[in-house]
Enzyme design. Structure first.
Site, short mmCIF file in Angstrom:
data_model
loop_
_atom_site.label_atom_id
_atom_site.label_comp_id
_atom_site.label_asym_id
_atom_site.label_seq_id
_atom_site.Cartn_x
_atom_site.Cartn_y
_atom_site.Cartn_z
N PRO A 92 0.46 -1.31 0.18
CA PRO A 92 -0.09 0.11 0.25
C PRO A 92 0.61 1.33 0.16
O PRO A 92 0.40 2.59 -0.37
CB PRO A 92 -0.67 -0.23 1.55
CG PRO A 92 -0.45 -1.43 2.05
CD PRO A 92 0.78 -2.14 1.42
N GLU A 119 2.19 -7.69 8.15
CA GLU A 119 2.35 -6.32 7.67
C GLU A 119 3.55 -5.52 7.24
O GLU A 119 3.97 -5.03 6.93
CB GLU A 119 2.90 -5.65 9.03
CG GLU A 119 1.90 -5.67 10.65
CD GLU A 119 0.26 -4.81 10.06
OE1 GLU A 119 0.63 -3.98 9.68
OE2 GLU A 119 -0.63 -5.42 9.87
N ARG A 161 -1.88 -8.21 -21.36
CA ARG A 161 -2.58 -7.96 -22.52
C ARG A 161 -1.77 -6.90 -23.84
O ARG A 161 -1.94 -6.61 -24.64
CB ARG A 161 -3.76 -7.50 -22.46
CG ARG A 161 -3.74 -5.91 -21.33
CD ARG A 161 -4.92 -5.70 -21.17
NE ARG A 161 -5.81 -5.12 -22.23
CZ ARG A 161 -6.30 -4.11 -22.52
NH1 ARG A 161 -5.26 -2.94 -22.01
NH2 ARG A 161 -7.19 -3.38 -23.75
N ASP A 176 -8.19 2.77 -25.60
CA ASP A 176 -8.07 2.03 -23.87
C ASP A 176 -8.93 3.77 -23.72
O ASP A 176 -7.72 4.45 -23.64
CB ASP A 176 -7.37 1.10 -23.68
CG ASP A 176 -7.10 -0.05 -24.00
OD1 ASP A 176 -8.09 -0.22 -24.80
OD2 ASP A 176 -6.46 -0.57 -23.30
C1 JQB Z 1 0.07 -6.87 3.44
C2 JQB Z 1 -0.67 -6.23 2.11
C3 JQB Z 1 -1.12 -4.60 -0.20
C4 JQB Z 1 0.24 -5.50 -0.31
C5 JQB Z 1 -0.67 -3.35 -3.43
C6 JQB Z 1 -2.79 -2.32 -2.02
O1 JQB Z 1 0.89 -4.12 4.44
C7 JQB Z 1 -0.06 -3.61 4.86
N1 JQB Z 1 -0.28 -2.11 5.79
C8 JQB Z 1 -1.35 -1.86 5.72
C9 JQB Z 1 -2.70 -2.81 6.28
C10 JQB Z 1 -2.59 -3.69 5.28
C11 JQB Z 1 -1.72 -4.13 5.07
C12 JQB Z 1 -2.07 -5.74 4.06
N2 JQB Z 1 -0.64 -6.21 3.05
C13 JQB Z 1 0.71 -6.89 1.97
C14 JQB Z 1 0.12 -6.15 1.83
C15 JQB Z 1 -1.47 -5.16 1.31
C16 JQB Z 1 -0.35 -5.15 -0.56
C17 JQB Z 1 -2.26 -3.07 -1.00
C18 JQB Z 1 -2.14 -2.41 -1.84
N3 JQB Z 1 -0.48 -3.37 -4.09
N4 JQB Z 1 -3.79 -1.89 -0.44
N5 JQB Z 1 -3.17 -2.79 -0.98
N6 JQB Z 1 -2.93 -1.20 -3.33
#
Ligand code: JQB
Length: 273
Positions: A92, A119, A161, A176
């Protein structure tokens, strides 16, 4: 293109067997290799996580399984003749995954995905691999997932794609929404097919007229409407040179006017759509 995915949920990647990505694999345009991270653990419980230094909630993925897994996946890929790996880590806190980044990744011969859980992964793993190979930390959007696997599916489909010969001629990329240069980055309007009447609903007359100029204009106006409604930020950031005289008339009706710099902004009075 070769794709490796290292995950604690290999079955989460089963959708890569079907549809566009599955067909690209069957045709030999794409090789996908999914690996279970727990194969690189050595304790009875196949432990991949531990408590965070400094305290706090949740667990952090351990360095050792990721290090051994990525070392072996990289070595096996090179042995199979692959070259130019990049490590893609969904998180994230990554840079936004955009069509531009999809195009960039589609030009690489080899992507290695490291979707995390908990995490995330101990920072030293990406720091270490960044000394050897490009590392892309990417986020697929502003919402919170429980792990990176769904992001791997999204990124793989967007990239696959774009590979030469994966999409048929019937579906080319040129128009697109978000393809660089498409409709000046407007959203696409509605589409229709047969039958000409369904549950009392017809087709916009203009689409049956055979008048190609009027059809193009109608589609353009629909695109402007939809973009104004759902993505006003795209209109604000658009190069005003992309809007012709008729676009400007439509934008005016939708409550947009050029500012001092020529870019469009909302007028004081904008009718709700
Ligand atoms: C654990 C993920 C996403 C990978 C993308 C997106 O890591 C975290 N930190 C805070 C809250 C939740 C997590 C859970 N988590 C691995 C992981 C979340 C990706 C992710 C992502 N790409 N949202 N969340 N756009």
């Amino acid at each position: 293109m070769r794709i490796d995915v290292v995950t604690i949920f290999p079955e989460y990647l089963n959708p890569l067997d079907v549809s566009l990505v599955g067909k690209a694999r069957a045709r030999g345009q794409l090789g996908v290799h999914v690996h279970d991270l727990r194969n690189w653990t050595h304790d009875r419980h196949h432990t991949v996580d531990d408590t965070p230094y400094g305290g706090g909630p949740g667990m952090v993925m351990k360095t050792e399984p990721w290090g051994e897994a990525l070392d072996e996946v990289v070595a096996d890929g090179f042995e199979s003749g692959a070259h130019g790996p990049v490590l893609v880590v969904p998180t994230p806190s990554g840079r936004p995954f955009t069509q531009e980044l999809a195009v960039e990744l589609s030009a690489r011969p080899w992507l290695i995905f490291a979707p995390a859980r908990y995490e995330g992964i101990d920072r030293r793993v990406t720091d270490e691999y960044a000394t050897r190979t490009p590392v892309y930390e990417v986020s697929i959007g502003d919402y919170v997932l429980a792990g990176g696997e769904a992001a791997v599916l999204v990124i793989t489909e967007a990239v696959a794609r774009l590979l030469p010969g994966v999409l048929g001629n019937a579906e080319s990329h040129r128009d697109d929404s978000f393809a660089p240069g498409a409709m000046a980055d407007l959203l696409e309007g509605p589409v229709y097919t047969k039958p000409p009447e369904w549950r009392g609903r017809g087709i916009p007359e203009v689409l049956l007229s055979g008048h190609h100029g009027k059809i193009a204009r109608w589609r353009r106006d629909e695109a402007l409407h939809r973009t104004s409604l759902h993505r006003p930020d795209l209109i604000e950031r658009a190069d005003p040179a992309a809007f012709d005289k008729k676009d400007r008339e439509t934008l005016s009706i939708l409550g947009w006017a050029p500012g001092a710099d020529g870019r469009f902004g909302r007028t004081a009075y904008t009718v709700e759509q």
